[in-house]
Every structure is written in C-alpha cells, then in structure tokens.
Design an enzyme around this catalytic site. Structure first.
Site, short mmCIF file in Angstrom:
data_model
loop_
_atom_site.label_atom_id
_atom_site.label_comp_id
_atom_site.label_asym_id
_atom_site.label_seq_id
_atom_site.Cartn_x
_atom_site.Cartn_y
_atom_site.Cartn_z
N CYS A 7 26.51 -64.30 -27.68
CA CYS A 7 25.77 -65.50 -27.26
C CYS A 7 24.29 -65.32 -27.63
O CYS A 7 23.41 -65.34 -26.78
CB CYS A 7 25.95 -65.72 -25.76
SG CYS A 7 25.41 -67.35 -25.19
N CYS A 23 33.61 -65.46 -28.03
CA CYS A 23 33.14 -65.38 -26.65
C CYS A 23 34.31 -65.44 -25.66
O CYS A 23 35.15 -66.35 -25.74
CB CYS A 23 32.17 -66.52 -26.36
SG CYS A 23 31.53 -66.50 -24.66
N GLU A 67 15.17 -48.21 -21.08
CA GLU A 67 14.71 -49.51 -20.60
C GLU A 67 13.26 -49.77 -20.99
O GLU A 67 12.89 -50.90 -21.34
CB GLU A 67 14.89 -49.62 -19.09
CG GLU A 67 16.34 -49.77 -18.65
CD GLU A 67 17.00 -51.00 -19.23
OE1 GLU A 67 16.30 -52.00 -19.49
OE2 GLU A 67 18.21 -50.97 -19.46
N TYR A 93 12.34 -56.18 -13.24
CA TYR A 93 13.45 -56.03 -14.17
C TYR A 93 13.83 -54.55 -14.33
O TYR A 93 15.01 -54.18 -14.23
CB TYR A 93 13.13 -56.62 -15.54
CG TYR A 93 14.13 -56.13 -16.56
CD1 TYR A 93 15.41 -56.67 -16.61
CD2 TYR A 93 13.84 -55.04 -17.39
CE1 TYR A 93 16.37 -56.17 -17.48
CE2 TYR A 93 14.79 -54.53 -18.25
CZ TYR A 93 16.05 -55.09 -18.29
OH TYR A 93 17.00 -54.57 -19.13
N ASP A 121 17.42 -59.91 -18.10
CA ASP A 121 16.64 -59.83 -19.33
C ASP A 121 16.88 -61.12 -20.13
O ASP A 121 17.59 -62.03 -19.68
CB ASP A 121 16.98 -58.58 -20.13
CG ASP A 121 18.25 -58.73 -20.97
OD1 ASP A 121 19.11 -59.56 -20.61
OD2 ASP A 121 18.38 -58.02 -21.97
#
Length: 307
Positions: free
Chosen positions: A208, A218, A52, A135, A153
């Site tokens: 996306c 999608c 991360e 986050y 995010d």
C-alpha cells in the site's frame, strides 16, 4: 423535564467494526515480511532502537550497511556512550538528517547513566530519553518488548487512511483523530498488537505504497474503504515534495562530509571550497554549529563535536 438523550452516532467503517483487518494482515506479514537484521532476536532492544533512529525519513536500502557497521562497532549503548558525539556523526555517514546521530548518542548516554546500560522497557521511560518522541518510544516498546502500543509512521497512517477512512492519503501531519483511530484498531492482547504494528507498517512499505499501490497483492483489498469507494483522488492539502539540490541541507551535507573524512581540525578555507555561494555557505555552517554538529575552534578551525 429531562432533556432527551442524544443518540450515539456510529460512523461508517467504525473502528469497532474493523477487527476483521487484523488476521489477514498479520497472516500476510508472517508469509511476506522482509528478513531485516533488526527483526532478528539477536538484534535485541538496542538494535531495534538504532534501526528506528536510522529509518526515520530514510529507506531501508540506505540504512542496512550503516546499521551493520554501527552495531559491530557499538553493540551496546554503553559502547557508544564512551565515544565523543562527533564519532556518532562520523559513523552516520550520508544517511541524512545527522542530528539523529547526536540524539542517538544522547540516548545511549542516558541509558548508560540511568538504566545500567539496558534499553528501558517502559514507554514512559523510553519517552524520557533525550531525542525520543512518541513514535520512537512506541516503536521500541512494541518491536523490542512486544507491548501494546499504537505505532504510527507514514506507512501505517497511509494504510489506515485508505482501509478505514476511505481516503488516498493521511494528513501531512499526524492528527489527534489518527491517534484515536490507531488506538481503537489495536488488538486486545500485547502479542497480537505488537504483530499488528509491524504487519501494518510492512503492508504500507511493500504493497500500500504512496504511489503505484498493488491492490492485487493486498490481503485486505476486499475490505479497503478507499478501494471500495472507487479510489477517490486526494482532496486535501497538496502532498509535500522533498527537494534537496541547492538547499541549505545540501550545503550542510557537503560541509559535514569534509569534517567526517578529516582526522584533524579543518580550516575555514577547506570548507569554503565545497560551496561557491558565501552567504548560503556561512548560513549552513552557522546552523551546523548551532545544532551541535560542528565545533568551532580558535584560529578558524572546525571539527566534529568532542563532548
């Protein structure tokens, strides 16, 4: 006389109506998710945390080799905590934004001192670690421990903006409305919520995307508010473009590259050779010192920080 009660307004595409997004996105993720090392069970919470930090503003392809080397050298927080912070900066290589290396080192020290060397499980405990914001705390709690948190995010925000809000792009900075929407969209159970967090992020990363979205791939194209509205063009503030060439960031990177490759303190003259413009070079070096990424020594010498 009692005032009349104002009726509750339900916006179009209200979150309560969008639980239909969960199953198709999670099913898609089950079939199409990339096999990334931090998603494997052996990565553990520390591997998730390292990923991360490294993935912030950095693509997966650049992170992978550095991540593997990092975990091979420092498989537990205590292993990194024993090293000088400058070694974290050196191992960070050219990932960019090297203050992340210092913050990850600081988090490792705190984990070792406060939590016996184990990445804490609680969101509040994670948030209390140095260098960890909302986050990252939510991401580690969700991806490492399977907890129910809104993980926002850039990829997730873009998916939610299009599928639910019906706009092409989210705002430049995360808003309170986005956080509220993300919480409202969370599945009820911890396990499903954790899968939803990872799945919606992967959907934004692979399908996306910011440019050239592939709606034919999608799983929720038939439910997407933006697509159903005819994909109206973005009407908000201009999208921020990233520049690098000629910036202080580039100069800082060149100065750090010299120090990373050196086995002994480096004289000022060696740093002067990496950039011709003296004012910008001095400003970049001063910034590195101020940020704790470079340590000045007597005699005009410089090195990566030792402690």
């Amino acid at each position: 006389m009692t005032a009349p009660t104002k009726p509750t307004e339900t916006p179009v595409n209200a979150p309560a109506e969008r639980t239909d997004l969960h199953e198709p996105v999670i099913d898609w993720f089950t079939e199409h998710a990339r096999d990334l090392p931090w998603r494997r069970p052996e990565a553990g919470p520390w591997g998730v945390m390292v990923s991360e930090f490294m993935l912030q503003q950095t693509p997966v392809s650049r992170v992978l080799p550095v991540y593997e080397q990092w975990l091979a050298r420092w498989p537990r927080p205590a292993d990194l905590a024993k090293e000088a912070p400058g070694e974290a900066v050196r191992a960070w290589g050219r990932l960019g934004y090297p203050r992340r290396a210092l913050r990850l080192h600081g988090a490792a020290v705190a984990i070792t001192e406060r939590h016996g060397g184990d990445v804490p499980t609680g969101h509040a405990q994670l948030l209390a670690l140095p260098g960890i914001g909302e986050y990252t705390a939510a991401a580690v709690a969700s991806f490492a421990y399977g907890q129910r948190h809104a993980v926002l995010d850039t990829n997730v925000r873009r998916v939610f903006a299009r599928a639910v809000a019906g706009v092409q792009y989210p705002p430049n900075a995360t808003t309170a409305a986005e956080r509220k929407l993300a919480r409202a969209l969370l599945p009820e159970t911890d396990d499903t919520a954790a899968k939803w967090a990872a799945a919606s992020m992967e959907l934004g990363a692979l399908v996306c995307t910011a440019k050239n979205e592939e709606c034919h791939r999608c799983p929720i194209a038939a439910l997407c508010a933006w697509r159903l509205a005819g994909k109206p063009a973005h009407e908000g503030p201009p999208r921020r473009g990233q520049t690098y060439a000629g910036t202080d960031r580039q100069v800082r990177g060149k100065l750090l590259a010299v120090l990373r490759e050196a086995v002994a303190p480096v004289p000022q003259t060696a740093l002067d050779r990496v950039w011709d413009e003296p004012v910008q070079r001095a400003r970049a070096l001063d910034g590195l010192v101020s940020d704790g990424l470079v340590e000045p020594l007597a005699g005009g010498l410089y090195r990566l920080p030792m402690g």
